[in-house]
Design a protein around this motif. Structure first.
Motif, short mmCIF file in Angstrom:
data_model
loop_
_atom_site.label_atom_id
_atom_site.label_comp_id
_atom_site.label_asym_id
_atom_site.label_seq_id
_atom_site.Cartn_x
_atom_site.Cartn_y
_atom_site.Cartn_z
N ARG A 137 0.83 -1.21 0.00
CA ARG A 137 0.00 0.00 0.00
C ARG A 137 0.86 1.26 0.00
NH1 ARG A 137 -4.81 1.37 4.38
NH2 ARG A 137 -5.43 3.38 3.47
N CYS A 138 1.90 1.27 0.82
CA CYS A 138 2.79 2.42 0.86
C CYS A 138 3.58 2.55 -0.44
CB CYS A 138 3.75 2.31 2.05
SG CYS A 138 3.06 2.95 3.61
N ARG A 139 3.97 1.42 -1.03
CA ARG A 139 4.66 1.48 -2.32
C ARG A 139 3.77 2.14 -3.37
NH1 ARG A 139 8.67 -1.44 -4.86
NH2 ARG A 139 8.82 -2.86 -3.08
N GLY A 140 2.50 1.71 -3.44
CA GLY A 140 1.58 2.28 -4.42
C GLY A 140 1.31 3.75 -4.15
N ALA A 141 1.14 4.11 -2.88
CA ALA A 141 0.86 5.50 -2.53
C ALA A 141 2.04 6.41 -2.88
CB ALA A 141 0.53 5.62 -1.06
N TYR A 142 3.26 5.92 -2.64
CA TYR A 142 4.44 6.73 -2.95
C TYR A 142 4.59 6.89 -4.46
CZ TYR A 142 9.25 8.41 -3.00
OH TYR A 142 10.38 9.15 -3.21
N ASN A 143 4.40 5.81 -5.20
CA ASN A 143 4.51 5.90 -6.66
C ASN A 143 3.46 6.84 -7.25
OD1 ASN A 143 6.68 4.15 -6.72
ND2 ASN A 143 5.42 2.34 -7.04
N SER A 144 2.24 6.80 -6.68
CA SER A 144 1.19 7.70 -7.16
C SER A 144 1.55 9.15 -6.86
CB SER A 144 -0.14 7.35 -6.49
OG SER A 144 -0.55 6.04 -6.86
N LYS A 145 2.10 9.39 -5.67
CA LYS A 145 2.50 10.75 -5.31
C LYS A 145 3.58 11.27 -6.24
CE LYS A 145 5.19 11.45 -1.78
NZ LYS A 145 5.71 11.57 -0.38
N MET A 146 4.56 10.43 -6.55
CA MET A 146 5.64 10.86 -7.43
C MET A 146 5.14 11.08 -8.85
SD MET A 146 8.00 11.26 -5.35
CE MET A 146 9.26 11.71 -6.56
N THR A 147 4.17 10.26 -9.29
CA THR A 147 3.59 10.46 -10.63
C THR A 147 2.88 11.80 -10.71
OG1 THR A 147 3.31 8.08 -10.95
CG2 THR A 147 1.96 9.55 -12.32
N ARG A 148 2.08 12.13 -9.69
CA ARG A 148 1.39 13.43 -9.66
C ARG A 148 2.39 14.57 -9.65
NH1 ARG A 148 -1.83 10.59 -5.88
NH2 ARG A 148 -0.74 11.63 -4.15
N LYS A 149 3.49 14.40 -8.93
CA LYS A 149 4.51 15.44 -8.87
C LYS A 149 5.16 15.66 -10.23
CE LYS A 149 8.84 16.64 -6.53
NZ LYS A 149 9.85 16.19 -5.53
N ARG A 150 5.46 14.56 -10.94
CA ARG A 150 6.08 14.69 -12.26
C ARG A 150 5.12 15.34 -13.26
NH1 ARG A 150 8.34 9.60 -10.79
NH2 ARG A 150 6.60 8.50 -11.77
N VAL A 151 3.84 14.97 -13.17
CA VAL A 151 2.85 15.58 -14.07
C VAL A 151 2.74 17.07 -13.82
CG1 VAL A 151 0.38 15.67 -14.62
CG2 VAL A 151 1.53 13.45 -14.39
N LYS A 152 2.73 17.45 -12.53
CA LYS A 152 2.64 18.87 -12.18
C LYS A 152 3.85 19.64 -12.68
CE LYS A 152 1.98 21.90 -8.18
NZ LYS A 152 1.81 21.95 -6.69
N GLU A 153 5.05 19.06 -12.49
CA GLU A 153 6.26 19.72 -12.96
C GLU A 153 6.29 19.85 -14.47
OE1 GLU A 153 9.27 17.26 -11.32
OE2 GLU A 153 9.24 18.26 -9.33
N ARG A 154 5.79 18.83 -15.18
CA ARG A 154 5.76 18.89 -16.65
C ARG A 154 4.81 19.98 -17.13
NH1 ARG A 154 3.30 13.80 -19.04
NH2 ARG A 154 1.41 15.00 -18.62
N LYS A 155 3.66 20.10 -16.47
CA LYS A 155 2.69 21.14 -16.85
C LYS A 155 3.26 22.53 -16.60
CE LYS A 155 -1.57 18.48 -16.21
NZ LYS A 155 -2.83 18.33 -15.43
N LEU A 156 4.01 22.67 -15.53
CA LEU A 156 4.63 23.96 -15.26
C LEU A 156 5.65 24.31 -16.32
CD1 LEU A 156 5.12 23.79 -11.36
CD2 LEU A 156 3.55 25.28 -12.63
N ARG A 157 6.45 23.32 -16.74
CA ARG A 157 7.44 23.56 -17.79
C ARG A 157 6.77 23.92 -19.10
NH1 ARG A 157 9.89 18.93 -15.50
NH2 ARG A 157 9.08 17.68 -17.23
N GLU A 158 5.70 23.18 -19.43
CA GLU A 158 4.99 23.44 -20.69
C GLU A 158 4.31 24.81 -20.67
OE1 GLU A 158 2.38 20.17 -21.02
OE2 GLU A 158 3.92 18.77 -21.75
#
Length: 286
Positions: A263-284
């Motif tokens: 559960r913690c593995r999945g939650a951490y991976n989801s958090k990092m995915t959201r972070k990368r998406v947010k950073e990509r949108k900011l760059r774009e």
């Protein structure tokens, strides 16, 4: 030579019903309640729980910014219990800042009792990793020769008095450094694999066994912790880890484990995915 079996450890560690934090001569001590005989218990009955509680308490010391800032401001290098006699005890002199950590240490003592304050050994520890740069800067500027020996006399006298006491007592600063040192060894890997073993009776049993059994009866909490950890990592191949997501300490079957649960593995991976998406949108957007 036949391989030894180290699986048979038994503890007989004294533990009182109650403990208190008491200041004496400017130093805060943890002392057992007076006129009450201790009961002996076996920490190996739940050795994994013991190790996790040791790490949690040590992490509380490592994470106490007020304590670490105090040590660095007084140029305590290395971190040694004796320096709290020289510069003043953080725990006695800063009760408000020290209270949460003192309560954590008392909770540990209620559960496991006090380790032995060895008259022949000065307790010391390193700084946690996140303080390394500040500690190095202090070291390069530390030219205090420390010629005054009055504090050494007080330290030695107090240590001998506690050693002669039947009930025992230990400075809070000493217990804090003991637990910090365990935390650094078990989690950060400092001096990993080097542990002291004392106050122990050893027996070797060959009867009806192809593999000789080395048994230990342990009378010292520090040695119980050392042997419990040695048994965990060498006999069972496990490790103490801190979850990358929830920060909880846990016993892992593999030292490379990063999460306490799927559960913690999945939650951490989801958090990092959201972070990368947010950073990509900011760059774009730029």
């Amino acid at each position: 030579m036949p391989q030894m079996n180290f699986a048979h450890f038994r503890g007989a560690v004294p533990r009182f019903q109650n403990y208190a934090a008491v200041a004496e001569q400017g130093v805060l001590f943890i002392t057992p309640e007076a006129d009450v005989l201790p009961r002996r218990y076996d920490p190996f009955e739940n050795s994994e729980g013991l190790l996790l509680d040791v790490v949690r308490a040590g992490a509380a010391v490592a994470g106490c910014d007020a304590f670490m800032d105090y040590c660095l401001s007084h140029k305590m290098l290395p971190l040694r219990e004796i320096e709290f006699w020289r510069y003043g005890d953080f725990f006695a002199g800063n009760p408000k800042d020290a209270r949460p950590l003192v309560e954590t240490l008392l909770d540990f003592v209620y559960r496991y009792g006090l380790p032995i304050w060895d008259i022949n050994c000065v307790v010391h520890a390193s700084y946690p990793t996140r303080y390394e740069q500040r500690a190095m800067a202090v070291h390069s500027d530390n030219d205090d020769s420390g010629s005054d020996i009055e504090y050494l006399v007080q330290y030695e006298a107090m240590k001998r008095a506690c050693a002669r006491s039947k009930s025992g007592a230990i400075p809070v600063c000493t217990l804090a450094l003991m637990l910090l040192n365990f935390y650094l060894q078990l989690i950060e890997g400092m001096d990993a694999g080097h542990f002291s073993v004392r106050n122990t009776e050893w027996t070797l049993d060959f009867e009806h066994n192809k593999t000789p059994e080395l048994r230990a009866q342990v009378y010292d909490l520090t040695t119980c912790i050392n042997l419990a950890y040695a048994q965990l990592v060498s006999g069972e191949g496990k490790a103490i880890r801190q979850c990358k997501h929830c920060q909880k300490f846990f016993i892992a079957d593999d030292w490379r484990a990063e999460y306490c649960s799927p559960r913690c593995r999945g939650a951490y991976n989801s958090k990092m995915t959201r972070k990368r998406v947010k950073e990509r949108k900011l760059r774009e957007g730029q």
